[in-house]
Design a protein around this motif. Structure first.
Motif, PDB file in Angstrom:
ATOM      1  N   GLN A   1       0.823  -1.204   0.000  1.00  0.00           N
ATOM      2  CA  GLN A   1       0.000   0.000   0.000  1.00  0.00           C
ATOM      3  C   GLN A   1       0.862   1.261   0.000  1.00  0.00           C
ATOM      4  OE1 GLN A   1      -2.337  -0.515   3.527  1.00  0.00           O
ATOM      5  NE2 GLN A   1      -3.486  -2.249   2.713  1.00  0.00           N
ATOM      6  N   PRO A   2       0.401   2.316  -0.668  1.00  0.00           N
ATOM      7  CA  PRO A   2       1.130   3.588  -0.621  1.00  0.00           C
ATOM      8  C   PRO A   2       1.005   4.248   0.746  1.00  0.00           C
ATOM      9  CG  PRO A   2      -0.928   3.852  -1.823  1.00  0.00           C
ATOM     10  CD  PRO A   2      -0.780   2.386  -1.547  1.00  0.00           C
ATOM     11  N   ALA A   3       1.995   5.038   1.087  1.00  0.00           N
ATOM     12  CA  ALA A   3       1.980   5.739   2.364  1.00  0.00           C
ATOM     13  C   ALA A   3       0.878   6.788   2.389  1.00  0.00           C
ATOM     14  CB  ALA A   3       3.328   6.410   2.604  1.00  0.00           C
ATOM     15  N   GLY A   4       0.348   7.018   3.575  1.00  0.00           N
ATOM     16  CA  GLY A   4      -0.655   8.053   3.747  1.00  0.00           C
ATOM     17  C   GLY A   4      -0.024   9.437   3.810  1.00  0.00           C
ATOM     18  N   ILE A   5      -0.859  10.457   3.671  1.00  0.00           N
ATOM     19  CA  ILE A   5      -0.385  11.837   3.658  1.00  0.00           C
ATOM     20  C   ILE A   5       0.319  12.198   4.964  1.00  0.00           C
ATOM     21  CG2 ILE A   5      -1.102  14.252   3.560  1.00  0.00           C
ATOM     22  CD1 ILE A   5      -1.140  12.856   0.881  1.00  0.00           C
ATOM     23  N   SER A   6      -0.214  11.727   6.087  1.00  0.00           N
ATOM     24  CA  SER A   6       0.388  12.105   7.371  1.00  0.00           C
ATOM     25  C   SER A   6       1.797  11.547   7.504  1.00  0.00           C
ATOM     26  CB  SER A   6      -0.484  11.622   8.535  1.00  0.00           C
ATOM     27  OG  SER A   6      -0.610  10.205   8.525  1.00  0.00           O
ATOM     28  N   LEU A   7       2.025  10.323   7.041  1.00  0.00           N
ATOM     29  CA  LEU A   7       3.365   9.738   7.100  1.00  0.00           C
ATOM     30  C   LEU A   7       4.314  10.474   6.165  1.00  0.00           C
ATOM     31  CD1 LEU A   7       5.439   7.634   7.946  1.00  0.00           C
ATOM     32  CD2 LEU A   7       4.456   6.067   6.254  1.00  0.00           C
ATOM     33  N   ILE A   8       3.875  10.758   4.956  1.00  0.00           N
ATOM     34  CA  ILE A   8       4.718  11.467   3.994  1.00  0.00           C
ATOM     35  C   ILE A   8       5.122  12.834   4.553  1.00  0.00           C
ATOM     36  CG2 ILE A   8       4.727  12.570   1.720  1.00  0.00           C
ATOM     37  CD1 ILE A   8       2.911  10.259   0.761  1.00  0.00           C
ATOM     38  N   SER A   9       4.151  13.545   5.116  1.00  0.00           N
ATOM     39  CA  SER A   9       4.431  14.874   5.663  1.00  0.00           C
ATOM     40  C   SER A   9       5.373  14.803   6.855  1.00  0.00           C
ATOM     41  CB  SER A   9       3.121  15.554   6.073  1.00  0.00           C
ATOM     42  OG  SER A   9       2.265  15.717   4.964  1.00  0.00           O
ATOM     43  N   PHE A  10       5.147  13.831   7.736  1.00  0.00           N
ATOM     44  CA  PHE A  10       5.996  13.669   8.917  1.00  0.00           C
ATOM     45  C   PHE A  10       7.443  13.438   8.512  1.00  0.00           C
ATOM     46  CE2 PHE A  10       8.073  10.895  12.029  1.00  0.00           C
ATOM     47  CZ  PHE A  10       7.876  11.617  13.210  1.00  0.00           C
ATOM     48  N   CYS A  11       7.668  12.568   7.537  1.00  0.00           N
ATOM     49  CA  CYS A  11       9.033  12.227   7.139  1.00  0.00           C
ATOM     50  C   CYS A  11       9.716  13.367   6.395  1.00  0.00           C
ATOM     51  CB  CYS A  11       9.016  10.962   6.290  1.00  0.00           C
ATOM     52  SG  CYS A  11       8.560   9.471   7.217  1.00  0.00           S
ATOM     53  N   ARG A  12       8.960  14.148   5.665  1.00  0.00           N
ATOM     54  CA  ARG A  12       9.551  15.279   4.947  1.00  0.00           C
ATOM     55  C   ARG A  12       9.977  16.391   5.898  1.00  0.00           C
ATOM     56  NH1 ARG A  12       5.515  15.750  -0.318  1.00  0.00           N
ATOM     57  NH2 ARG A  12       6.472  14.074  -1.544  1.00  0.00           N
ATOM     58  N   GLN A  13       9.346  16.471   7.059  1.00  0.00           N
ATOM     59  CA  GLN A  13       9.672  17.512   8.034  1.00  0.00           C
ATOM     60  C   GLN A  13      11.030  17.276   8.692  1.00  0.00           C
ATOM     61  OE1 GLN A  13       6.408  17.533  10.774  1.00  0.00           O
ATOM     62  NE2 GLN A  13       4.944  18.283   9.249  1.00  0.00           N
ATOM     63  N   GLY A  14      11.528  16.078   8.590  1.00  0.00           N
ATOM     64  CA  GLY A  14      12.803  15.757   9.222  1.00  0.00           C
ATOM     65  C   GLY A  14      12.613  14.913  10.460  1.00  0.00           C
ATOM     66  N   LEU A  15      13.597  14.092  10.749  1.00  0.00           N
ATOM     67  CA  LEU A  15      13.513  13.192  11.894  1.00  0.00           C
ATOM     68  C   LEU A  15      13.513  13.984  13.201  1.00  0.00           C
ATOM     69  CD1 LEU A  15      16.120  10.542  10.705  1.00  0.00           C
ATOM     70  CD2 LEU A  15      13.643  10.211  10.841  1.00  0.00           C
ATOM     71  N   PRO A  16      12.774  13.497  14.199  1.00  0.00           N
ATOM     72  CA  PRO A  16      12.812  14.155  15.502  1.00  0.00           C
ATOM     73  C   PRO A  16      14.226  14.146  16.083  1.00  0.00           C
ATOM     74  CG  PRO A  16      10.977  12.596  15.373  1.00  0.00           C
ATOM     75  CD  PRO A  16      11.827  12.370  14.166  1.00  0.00           C
ATOM     76  N   SER A  17      14.507  15.096  16.947  1.00  0.00           N
ATOM     77  CA  SER A  17      15.805  15.151  17.615  1.00  0.00           C
ATOM     78  C   SER A  17      16.057  13.847  18.367  1.00  0.00           C
ATOM     79  CB  SER A  17      15.827  16.325  18.594  1.00  0.00           C
ATOM     80  OG  SER A  17      17.044  16.362  19.297  1.00  0.00           O
ATOM     81  N   GLY A  18      17.243  13.262  18.185  1.00  0.00           N
ATOM     82  CA  GLY A  18      17.576  11.995  18.828  1.00  0.00           C
ATOM     83  C   GLY A  18      17.270  10.774  17.983  1.00  0.00           C
ATOM     84  N   TRP A  19      16.633  10.982  16.823  1.00  0.00           N
ATOM     85  CA  TRP A  19      16.340   9.876  15.917  1.00  0.00           C
ATOM     86  C   TRP A  19      17.385   9.848  14.799  1.00  0.00           C
ATOM     87  CZ3 TRP A  19      10.791   8.022  14.801  1.00  0.00           C
ATOM     88  CH2 TRP A  19      10.057   7.983  15.993  1.00  0.00           C
ATOM     89  N   GLU A  20      17.776   8.628  14.401  1.00  0.00           N
ATOM     90  CA  GLU A  20      18.716   8.441  13.305  1.00  0.00           C
ATOM     91  C   GLU A  20      18.145   7.419  12.329  1.00  0.00           C
ATOM     92  OE1 GLU A  20      22.830   7.725  14.574  1.00  0.00           O
ATOM     93  OE2 GLU A  20      22.177   8.229  16.600  1.00  0.00           O
ATOM     94  N   ALA A  21      18.467   7.580  11.058  1.00  0.00           N
ATOM     95  CA  ALA A  21      18.008   6.638  10.035  1.00  0.00           C
ATOM     96  C   ALA A  21      19.129   6.410   9.036  1.00  0.00           C
ATOM     97  CB  ALA A  21      16.759   7.172   9.331  1.00  0.00           C
ATOM     98  N   TYR A  22      19.275   5.150   8.622  1.00  0.00           N
ATOM     99  CA  TYR A  22      20.342   4.773   7.703  1.00  0.00           C
ATOM    100  C   TYR A  22      19.809   3.788   6.665  1.00  0.00           C
ATOM    101  CZ  TYR A  22      23.256   6.638  11.462  1.00  0.00           C
ATOM    102  OH  TYR A  22      23.805   7.446  12.418  1.00  0.00           O
ATOM    103  N   VAL A  23      20.316   3.909   5.448  1.00  0.00           N
ATOM    104  CA  VAL A  23      19.999   2.970   4.379  1.00  0.00           C
ATOM    105  C   VAL A  23      21.295   2.648   3.649  1.00  0.00           C
ATOM    106  CG1 VAL A  23      19.446   4.831   2.751  1.00  0.00           C
ATOM    107  CG2 VAL A  23      18.480   2.540   2.394  1.00  0.00           C
ATOM    108  N   GLY A  24      21.412   1.416   3.186  1.00  0.00           N
ATOM    109  CA  GLY A  24      22.625   0.994   2.507  1.00  0.00           C
ATOM    110  C   GLY A  24      22.664   1.419   1.050  1.00  0.00           C
TER     111      GLY A  24
END
Length: 204
Positions: free
Chosen positions: A144-167
């Motif tokens: 399923q495609p992501a919902g608008i709220s998830l897309i918007s949340f991720c575009r705003q940037g990760l919360p302070s203290g959160w890290e994300a990595y992809v290979g």
């Protein structure tokens, strides 16, 4: 420290536990399969770690306002998984739906096929890693495609203290697309989708 984990699709909790212990030997580890509601179980942890579908579920819960810990590590995250639904994924919706049918008739070979395509190291895949119903539901989420709220949340940037990595060599995800969709995500060179490879590079 209490660390909560949500695994990737088709990965048994027994397989996750050695990775968790090697990552943080002195911590208490709570490990959950990637099912809806798993992130809500982690609100009282000191840190959360999600891998692939597990990382997606953590982001999705946060986008709904679930108060998760201020420390999070997201490995191979994505907003939408399928190639038709955004920039993150390389796998077609047709392939995911084919896998959904295959797991109902030949689960061991379906798991082997998935792990081979993803270059996730093969483990004991003759038994159900967790409930078949939740394996099916996980593939429904992936399709399923992501919902608008998830897309918007991720575009705003990760919360302070959160890290994300992809290979950089991920066969399931487009690293550039993931980082465009999840502001703050970083690419690690020479790594694919396999969780253990990230920890050998001293991600904490």
């Amino acid at each position: 420290m209490k660390i909560g984990w949500i695994s990737g699709w088709g990965i048994s909790l027994e397989e996750m536990r050695p990775l968790a212990l090697s990552h943080a030997p002195d911590a208490e580890h709570l490990i959950y399969p990637p099912v809806m509601g798993a992130a809500e179980n982690l609100v009282n942890c000191d840190k959360v770690i999600g891998w692939s579908l597990g990382a997606h579920l953590i982001l999705e819960a946060a986008s709904r306002g679930v108060k998760l810990p201020t420390r999070a590590l997201l490995i191979a995250p994505f907003t939408s998984f399928c190639s038709e639904h955004g920039k993150c994924g390389k796998v077609s919706e047709t392939q995911v739906r084919w896998l959904s049918r295959m797991i109902k008739t030949d689960l061991p070979n379906a798991l082997i096929d998935f792990r081979t395509r993803a270059e996730i190291k093969l483990s004991h895949v003759s038994e159900t890693p967790y409930e078949l119903e939740n394996l099916v539901k996980g593939l429904e989420i992936l399709s399923q495609p992501a919902g608008i709220s998830l897309i918007s949340f991720c575009r705003q940037g990760l919360p302070s203290g959160w890290e994300a990595y992809v290979g950089s060599d991920d066969l399931l995800l487009s690293p550039e697309g993931v980082c465009q969709s999840i502001t703050g995500c970083q690419i690690i060179d020479g790594i694919g989708h396999n969780l253990g490879d990230f920890f050998t590079d001293n991600i904490h």
